[in-house]
Design a protein around this motif. Structure first.
Motif, PDB file in Angstrom:
ATOM      1  N   VAL B 167       0.855  -1.169   0.000  1.00  0.00           N
ATOM      2  CA  VAL B 167       0.000   0.000   0.000  1.00  0.00           C
ATOM      3  C   VAL B 167       0.898   1.228   0.000  1.00  0.00           C
ATOM      4  O   VAL B 167       1.919   1.260   0.670  1.00  0.00           O
ATOM      5  CB  VAL B 167      -0.910  -0.013   1.238  1.00  0.00           C
ATOM      6  N   LYS B 168       0.510   2.233  -0.807  1.00  0.00           N
ATOM      7  CA  LYS B 168       1.318   3.446  -0.850  1.00  0.00           C
ATOM      8  C   LYS B 168       0.427   4.655  -0.720  1.00  0.00           C
ATOM      9  O   LYS B 168      -0.641   4.711  -1.326  1.00  0.00           O
ATOM     10  CB  LYS B 168       2.095   3.509  -2.171  1.00  0.00           C
ATOM     11  N   LYS B 169       0.881   5.588   0.074  1.00  0.00           N
ATOM     12  CA  LYS B 169       0.114   6.821   0.248  1.00  0.00           C
ATOM     13  C   LYS B 169       1.032   7.893   0.806  1.00  0.00           C
ATOM     14  O   LYS B 169       2.158   7.611   1.216  1.00  0.00           O
ATOM     15  CB  LYS B 169      -1.051   6.568   1.199  1.00  0.00           C
ATOM     16  N   CYS B 170       0.524   9.116   0.814  1.00  0.00           N
ATOM     17  CA  CYS B 170       1.251  10.238   1.394  1.00  0.00           C
ATOM     18  C   CYS B 170       1.613   9.939   2.839  1.00  0.00           C
ATOM     19  O   CYS B 170       0.788   9.464   3.615  1.00  0.00           O
ATOM     20  CB  CYS B 170       0.365  11.487   1.326  1.00  0.00           C
ATOM     21  N   ILE B 171       2.879  10.186   3.196  1.00  0.00           N
ATOM     22  CA  ILE B 171       3.282   9.983   4.591  1.00  0.00           C
ATOM     23  C   ILE B 171       3.720  11.309   5.223  1.00  0.00           C
ATOM     24  O   ILE B 171       4.423  11.331   6.211  1.00  0.00           O
ATOM     25  CB  ILE B 171       4.412   8.942   4.705  1.00  0.00           C
ATOM     26  N   LEU B 172       3.293  12.405   4.616  1.00  0.00           N
ATOM     27  CA  LEU B 172       3.627  13.752   5.100  1.00  0.00           C
ATOM     28  C   LEU B 172       5.143  13.939   5.103  1.00  0.00           C
ATOM     29  O   LEU B 172       5.685  14.646   5.958  1.00  0.00           O
ATOM     30  CB  LEU B 172       3.039  13.956   6.527  1.00  0.00           C
ATOM     31  N   CYS B 173       5.811  13.309   4.162  1.00  0.00           N
ATOM     32  CA  CYS B 173       7.273  13.355   4.054  1.00  0.00           C
ATOM     33  C   CYS B 173       7.925  13.029   5.397  1.00  0.00           C
ATOM     34  O   CYS B 173       8.927  13.653   5.790  1.00  0.00           O
ATOM     35  CB  CYS B 173       7.743  14.723   3.552  1.00  0.00           C
ATOM     36  N   TYR B 174       7.351  12.071   6.103  1.00  0.00           N
ATOM     37  CA  TYR B 174       7.805  11.815   7.470  1.00  0.00           C
ATOM     38  C   TYR B 174       9.286  11.464   7.537  1.00  0.00           C
ATOM     39  O   TYR B 174      10.053  12.059   8.299  1.00  0.00           O
ATOM     40  CB  TYR B 174       6.972  10.683   8.084  1.00  0.00           C
ATOM     41  N   ASP B 175       9.727  10.505   6.696  1.00  0.00           N
ATOM     42  CA  ASP B 175      11.103  10.001   6.793  1.00  0.00           C
ATOM     43  C   ASP B 175      12.147  11.067   6.471  1.00  0.00           C
ATOM     44  O   ASP B 175      13.202  11.108   7.070  1.00  0.00           O
ATOM     45  CB  ASP B 175      11.301   8.842   5.804  1.00  0.00           C
ATOM     46  N   THR B 176      11.815  11.881   5.476  1.00  0.00           N
ATOM     47  CA  THR B 176      12.844  12.778   4.961  1.00  0.00           C
ATOM     48  C   THR B 176      12.745  14.198   5.519  1.00  0.00           C
ATOM     49  O   THR B 176      13.708  14.943   5.496  1.00  0.00           O
ATOM     50  CB  THR B 176      12.763  12.845   3.433  1.00  0.00           C
ATOM     51  N   ARG B 177      11.564  14.592   6.010  1.00  0.00           N
ATOM     52  CA  ARG B 177      11.419  15.985   6.417  1.00  0.00           C
ATOM     53  C   ARG B 177      10.737  16.170   7.766  1.00  0.00           C
ATOM     54  O   ARG B 177      11.306  16.769   8.674  1.00  0.00           O
ATOM     55  CB  ARG B 177      10.603  16.742   5.355  1.00  0.00           C
ATOM     56  N   LEU B 178       9.525  15.635   7.873  1.00  0.00           N
ATOM     57  CA  LEU B 178       8.726  15.937   9.063  1.00  0.00           C
ATOM     58  C   LEU B 178       9.479  15.592  10.348  1.00  0.00           C
ATOM     59  O   LEU B 178       9.474  16.347  11.320  1.00  0.00           O
ATOM     60  CB  LEU B 178       7.407  15.160   9.000  1.00  0.00           C
ATOM     61  N   LYS B 179      10.152  14.425  10.303  1.00  0.00           N
ATOM     62  CA  LYS B 179      10.898  13.956  11.462  1.00  0.00           C
ATOM     63  C   LYS B 179      11.895  15.018  11.938  1.00  0.00           C
ATOM     64  O   LYS B 179      12.188  15.136  13.120  1.00  0.00           O
ATOM     65  CB  LYS B 179      11.650  12.688  11.039  1.00  0.00           C
ATOM     66  N   GLY B 181      11.464  18.216  11.620  1.00  0.00           N
ATOM     67  CA  GLY B 181      10.799  19.500  11.819  1.00  0.00           C
ATOM     68  C   GLY B 181      10.592  20.310  10.555  1.00  0.00           C
ATOM     69  O   GLY B 181      10.192  21.469  10.602  1.00  0.00           O
ATOM     70  N   LYS B 182      10.880  19.703   9.387  1.00  0.00           N
ATOM     71  CA  LYS B 182      10.728  20.465   8.138  1.00  0.00           C
ATOM     72  C   LYS B 182       9.343  20.241   7.544  1.00  0.00           C
ATOM     73  O   LYS B 182       8.761  19.170   7.703  1.00  0.00           O
ATOM     74  CB  LYS B 182      11.787  20.024   7.130  1.00  0.00           C
ATOM     75  N   PRO B 183       8.798  21.219   6.843  1.00  0.00           N
ATOM     76  CA  PRO B 183       7.489  21.023   6.198  1.00  0.00           C
ATOM     77  C   PRO B 183       7.610  20.057   5.035  1.00  0.00           C
ATOM     78  O   PRO B 183       8.688  19.913   4.455  1.00  0.00           O
ATOM     79  CB  PRO B 183       7.122  22.419   5.707  1.00  0.00           C
ATOM     80  N   PRO B 184       6.509  19.413   4.652  1.00  0.00           N
ATOM     81  CA  PRO B 184       6.532  18.501   3.507  1.00  0.00           C
ATOM     82  C   PRO B 184       6.895  19.236   2.217  1.00  0.00           C
ATOM     83  O   PRO B 184       6.734  20.459   2.116  1.00  0.00           O
ATOM     84  CB  PRO B 184       5.101  17.957   3.427  1.00  0.00           C
ATOM     85  N   ALA B 185       7.355  18.455   1.234  1.00  0.00           N
ATOM     86  CA  ALA B 185       7.846  19.040  -0.015  1.00  0.00           C
ATOM     87  C   ALA B 185       6.795  19.870  -0.728  1.00  0.00           C
ATOM     88  O   ALA B 185       7.102  20.934  -1.286  1.00  0.00           O
ATOM     89  CB  ALA B 185       8.346  17.920  -0.931  1.00  0.00           C
ATOM     90  N   CYS B 186       5.555  19.410  -0.739  1.00  0.00           N
ATOM     91  CA  CYS B 186       4.508  20.127  -1.474  1.00  0.00           C
ATOM     92  C   CYS B 186       4.287  21.513  -0.886  1.00  0.00           C
ATOM     93  O   CYS B 186       4.109  22.493  -1.604  1.00  0.00           O
ATOM     94  CB  CYS B 186       3.209  19.319  -1.476  1.00  0.00           C
ATOM     95  N   VAL B 187       4.320  21.590   0.465  1.00  0.00           N
ATOM     96  CA  VAL B 187       4.082  22.874   1.115  1.00  0.00           C
ATOM     97  C   VAL B 187       5.205  23.841   0.753  1.00  0.00           C
ATOM     98  O   VAL B 187       4.988  24.992   0.414  1.00  0.00           O
ATOM     99  CB  VAL B 187       4.004  22.713   2.646  1.00  0.00           C
ATOM    100  N   GLU B 188       6.426  23.310   0.798  1.00  0.00           N
ATOM    101  CA  GLU B 188       7.572  24.169   0.577  1.00  0.00           C
ATOM    102  C   GLU B 188       7.577  24.781  -0.827  1.00  0.00           C
ATOM    103  O   GLU B 188       7.957  25.918  -1.029  1.00  0.00           O
ATOM    104  CB  GLU B 188       8.852  23.360   0.793  1.00  0.00           C
ATOM    105  N   ILE B 189       7.099  23.997  -1.796  1.00  0.00           N
ATOM    106  CA  ILE B 189       7.228  24.467  -3.179  1.00  0.00           C
ATOM    107  C   ILE B 189       6.067  25.356  -3.606  1.00  0.00           C
ATOM    108  O   ILE B 189       6.197  26.121  -4.570  1.00  0.00           O
ATOM    109  CB  ILE B 189       7.354  23.259  -4.131  1.00  0.00           C
ATOM    110  N   CYS B 190       4.947  25.310  -2.912  1.00  0.00           N
ATOM    111  CA  CYS B 190       3.733  25.996  -3.387  1.00  0.00           C
ATOM    112  C   CYS B 190       3.987  27.490  -3.601  1.00  0.00           C
ATOM    113  O   CYS B 190       4.287  28.224  -2.660  1.00  0.00           O
ATOM    114  CB  CYS B 190       2.594  25.813  -2.399  1.00  0.00           C
TER     115      CYS B 190
END
Ligand code: SF4
Ligand code: SF4
Lengths: 451, 305
Positions: B167-179, B181-190
């Protein structure tokens, strides 16, 4: 087979052949025929040709599913994650297999010994239904080799599916134990049979518990999707009851259906007791099924009234719902009631077929057809998915027939009469592979009054 | 029936009851969502449908090349949903309106009490304290119950893979960013600041503040504040949410509350049934001894010598 019996073939229904000699395992497996005779009768049977055709197409596709993935074999849809394998194979096979626990209860708990001629068929029907539901599940799971995970690796106990997994697994073993007494008779291992006999009550009671729970749990699975299943097929408080209650007539009518087919197509296999009592037993089962259907229709209407869903009846979905309720439940209820009163067996059986259809339709409707009713498109299962479903079902038929032909399900294994002819003192070794556990004949008489 | 058998029946009953109790104990721990949970507020009035968020997600999560490029507007002709190859998609609504179309970004909403989590029988999902709902692909069996359960149709399945579909779904960029304290990639680029990252509690205040400040711009509702027990992704909209493809029929109770009726019934059945049916059995047996013929012929082993 019929012809061969006319020509004087003795049916295997005891450990001994006509000359009083013990039959070997091979002879039992070949139904007392020589290998060439056996092949001959197999070739003569037109059903075998149909089955062969299904397997010829189906087995390569079934294998392909494991090599090329689900997307190749099924619709692989994100919106309809459960297709035919589960919608039909799991959700419909399980209610049709509730017969085992019901007749177990009737015979062992309520003491309805008049139903015993059909008890073993009902138990077998239950076992095979569950077993093949699990086969369908294995075909559907993305990673079937991980099926034991909920038992040993990682637990999600708040999940209804967790209950289903545990209960179906435990219940399968209970059913194996229940059916094994027929197997022990056939293979000639009375000690095993006695052991089962001793725990029958425990097995039966755990069967009731496990069945109530997982029949209901299959319904409760859909309470995770309150907005997705069409409201007429959904009820957050009663869903599990709907599934449980409709499984009762479903299982009973499935036994009527199977016994009818068996009596027609393999009449030689049933003994006189089976054939004589069949109509009477069918009437009893039909009465039970009628009670079940009446209750089911009532609670279905209560659920609609409870959430005030009457308005939905006035729509295309509503008509489909009425079709299911009328053709699948109300009409069979009427037919069976009428048939039971007038003793018109054909009508009773007709009603039972329709009930089986109704229960299957209900499950397929809930899991597939009305699922995601708000989405604009409906999913039509692609041909490979249909072929695989058919192939598994054909295997079910083959295994069912294989067992009915051999094990003492529709007939009694004649031990008693034979014993009298065998001198008391001579120890009778258990035949076949059970050589080591030889049991003196005297032990048969000590087995009386076990219960 | 021998007493021994009855005791045995009781014993079996007792064990199952014990098992049932533990089941119930685990099941009743309902999950309320973490106080420090983060979230994203989507202001659909600001979104211009540039799909940079889709592209950013694709890159961040190392997803396969899409069929058409991220600036191909033809995708807006149909409603899309998140899949195993695209964890987020932007759909266009209100196409014919004079006020112009409205765009809506769709992804997993990271529920406070996720249906996917509670329905999974191997517990593959975790709600982290940061608010993300993440997923352990090592234990997934592939029953796809979570996809049935998710009220927002977020998880996608890797049907193409034969050996390791997950199963695959949005993980709020947990592994690479959220952990970190960084915002997810989509938020950053908007480019439009249509997406705002922050503590969920603050975002709810911010959303209501925006509605209060410019009431003409928004309908007075924050989608996700209460729906199915609240979600980490929150939405503001200029028109009724039902017009933007949101499911407005969802109740405010988490999905698991629908299932509690059944889960509560389980220990009842486990404790009542054994006693009930063993009792009935005893009653029926006594009757037989009073003369209601036990069909002696019916079971050869019961035949008296
Ligand atoms: S939106 Fe769906 S997948 Fe995401 S957390 Fe909620 S239930 Fe789970
Ligand atoms: S990047 Fe921002 S403005 Fe562009 S589509 Fe995504 S959310 Fe909308």
């Amino acid at each position: 087979m019929k012809k061969m019996i006319q020509h004087g073939l003795a049916i295997v229904d005891s450990p001994y052949d006509e000359d009083g000699k013990k039959r070997s395992l091979v002879s039992k497996l070949l139904l007392g025929l020589t290998p060439s005779q056996y092949l001959l009768q197999a070739f003569r049977n037109p059903l075998n040709w149909i089955l062969a055709a299904v397997f010829a197409v189906g087995i390569p596709i079934l294998i392909g599913r494991f090599f090329f993935g689900l997307a190749w074999a099924t619709s692989g849809s994100n919106d309809y994650p459960w297709g035919l394998f589960l919608g039909f194979g799991l959700f419909a096979m399980v209610p049709l297999s509730s017969s085992g626990f019901q007749l177990g209860t009737a015979c062992e708990i309520f003491g309805r010994h008049d139903l015993e001629p059909i008890e073993r068929l009902a138990l077998l029907n239950g076992l095979l239904g569950y077993f093949f539901a699990v086969i369908y599940l294995l075909a559907d799971l993305g990673q079937p080799w991980r099926l034991p995970y909920p038992m040993v690796v990682s637990f999600g106990p708040a999940a209804v599916l967790f209950l289903v997994a545990w209960h179906v697994a435990t219940y399968l073993s209970v059913q194996v134990a229940e059916v094994s007494s027929a197997f022990f008779e056939w293979i000639g291992f009375p000690a095993g049979k006695r052991a089962i006999r001793r725990i029958t009550l425990g097995l039966t009671v755990s069967g009731i518990i496990l069945s109530t729970l997982h029949q209901g749990a299959l319904g409760a699975l859909f309470t995770y999707a309150p907005g997705k299943v069409h409201p007429l097929w959904y009820s957050s408080s009663f869903q599990w009851l709907h599934f449980f209650v409709s499984s009762l007539p479903g299982g009973l009518c499935m036994v009527i259906t199977v016994s009818t087919i068996a009596a027609k197509t393999m009449g030689w296999r049933g003994d006189t007791r089976f054939h004589e009592k069949l109509d009477k037993v069918t009437v009893s089962l039909a009465k039970g099924a009628c009670m079940g259907i009446a209750t089911y229709i009532t609670i279905k209407l209560i659920a609609i009234a409870h959430d005030n869903k009457w308005a939905y009846l006035d729509s295309g979905w509503g008509q489909w719902f009425m079709f299911e309720i009328i053709v699948g439940f109300m009409l069979p209820l009427t037919l069976m009631t009428y048939g039971v009163h007038t003793r018109k067996m054909a009508i009773v059986r007709m009603g039972a077929f329709m009930t089986v259809f109704g229960v299957v339709l209900n499950r397929v409707n809930t899991a597939m057809i009305t699922f995601n009713w708000k989405l604009p498109h409906r999913e039509i299962p692609p041909w490979r998915e249909v072929v695989i479903s058919l192939t598994i079902f054909a295997t079910y038929i083959v295994v069912y027939r294989f067992i009915l032909y051999r094990l003492p399900i529709l007939f009694k294994w004649r031990l008693q009469e034979q014993e009298e002819t065998v001198p008391e003192a001579v120890p009778v070794p258990a035949p076949g592979r059970r050589e080591a556990s030889s049991v003196p004949v005297a032990s048969y008489s000590s087995m009386t009054k076990l219960d | 029936m021998k007493r021994r058998n009855f005791l045995k029946a009781c014993l079996i009953g007792g064990t199952t009851i014990a098992l049932g109790k533990t089941n119930k104990g685990w099941a009743s721990g309902s999950f309320e969502g973490y106080p420090e949970a983060m979230g994203v507020l989507v202001d659909t009035t600001r979104c211009i449908g540039c799909r940079s968020c889709e592209a950013a997600c694709n890159k961040e999560q190392k997803l396969p090349e899409p069929d058409t490029s991220f600036d191909d507007p033809s995708v807006f002709e149909h409603d899309r949903r998140p899949t195993a190859k695209a964890y987020t998609v932007v759909n266009r609504y209100q196409k014919e309106q004079p006020s112009g179309p409205v765009y809506r970004k769709v992804q997993c909403n990271h529920c406070n009490e996720p249906a996917c989590l509670t329905s999974c029988f191997v517990n593959a999902y975790t709600k982290t304290k940061e608010g993300a709902v993440i997923y352990n692909s090592k234990v997934c069996v592939g029953c796809r119950n979570c996809m049935i359960a998710c009220p927002f149709n977020a998880p996608g399945y890797d049907y193409d893979s034969a050996t390791n579909p997950i199963v695959k779904k949005c993980i709020l960029c947990y592994d690479t960013r959220l952990k970190y304290g960084k915002p997810p990639a989509c938020v950053e680029i908007c480019p439009q600041e249509a997406l705002t990252f922050g503590h969920r509690a603050d975002l709810i205040k911010l959303a209501h503040e925006r509605i209060r400040a410019t009431p003409d711009r928004y309908v007075d509702h924050v989608y996700g504040e209460k729906e199915v027990g609240g979600t980490s992704w929150l939405y503001l909209a200029p028109v009724g949410f039902d017009k933007l493809g949101f499911d407005t029929t969802l109740s405010n109770d988490p999905i698991i509350s629908n299932v509690k009726d059944f889960l509560g019934m389980v220990p009842m059945v486990l404790s009542i049934w054994p006693a009930l049916f063993s009792g009935i059995h005893l009653l029926c047996k006594n009757q037989e001894h009073d003369g209601h013929g036990h069909d002696t012929d019916s079971n050869q082993e019961d035949t008296k010598p």
